[in-house]
Scaffold this motif. Sequence first.
Motif: not given
Length: 353
Positions: A131-135, A239-240, A245-248
């Motif tokens: 809910x926070x961070x880069x977005x 963001x990370x 998670x999509x890569x994984x």
Amino acid sequence: MHSHRIALIPGDGIGREVTPAACAVLDAVASRHGIRFGYDEFDWSCTRYEATGAMMPDDGLDRIRAHDAIFLGAVGAPGVPDHVSLWGLLIPIRRQFRQYVNLRPIRVFPGLPSPLRDADGVDFTVVRENVEGEYSEVGGRFGTGFGEELAVQEAVFTRAGVTRIADYACALAARRRGHLTSATKSNGIVHTMPFWDEVVAERAAAHPEVSLAREHIDALCAKVVLDPGRFDVIVASNLFGDILSDLAAAVAGGIGIAPAANLNPEREFPSMFEPVHGSAPDIAGTGVANPLGAIWTAAMLLDHLGHAEAAAEVETAMAAVLARTAVRTPDLGGTASTAEFTRTVLAHLEEAK
């Protein structure tokens, strides 16, 4: 009898095809566990946006606030910019209902080969701050249309936000194999990432049963590809965690099988569950969408609502279909339809009685 009211948002594209599959599995396993599900369906979608100018009505959040959980199929359409669909529906739900944990289990199932050579037994979880961070919404654009036009986007990390996601990840690691990896980029991002590192380390110190490793996100992505079996729980910023998670999921065999939960751990608000494959407009309406991500997501919903045994039965049925049958949708190299794959899972659920 445990009764649960579920807010269904099938959304767009294949979301409308995999959501019924998830509900069919929920109802089948519920019937023998003393569970009853009631569903309220909402037409919130890009189709609605194109007709009304809004992804959901002004009072949309109030309409679903009292539900026990939310199931979202997918959103997105070629005629609607992605930031419109995301910020018009998904992000408001996550933020208003304090769904600050995005939980993404990654598992390589027997019978569903990974694109990697040595991925047997891979089983880890990405815990993404949600809910926070880069977005963030902090920032703006200046000089639009002129040569000196600029855009500023600010990342927002709070001590409370990093603390609670770190605590959740530590507790999860303690219940699993006791290994936590923190994704960072503190060598290049000079303020937010050192702050992230400090808070995560502080919280991990309060969990002596958990070992903490810190990895720069670029190196971490490489290690997830080269040696995914080394990981147990990975905690990452918005963001990370999104990228990782999509890569994984690709490491595990494809994004079509990937589930996700947006959790409010305190249960003050409903949590939201969604497969992460997107609306896939290129195959929408053809009946070949992979329902596995939605079915696995339904298992996560069951577990969150306190029905761990029922959730385990769904996961066991999924695993049995992949290990013991050749039934696969086209994205997994087969020819099965959405309906055929769902029927096969339901048959294995029936066998498990």
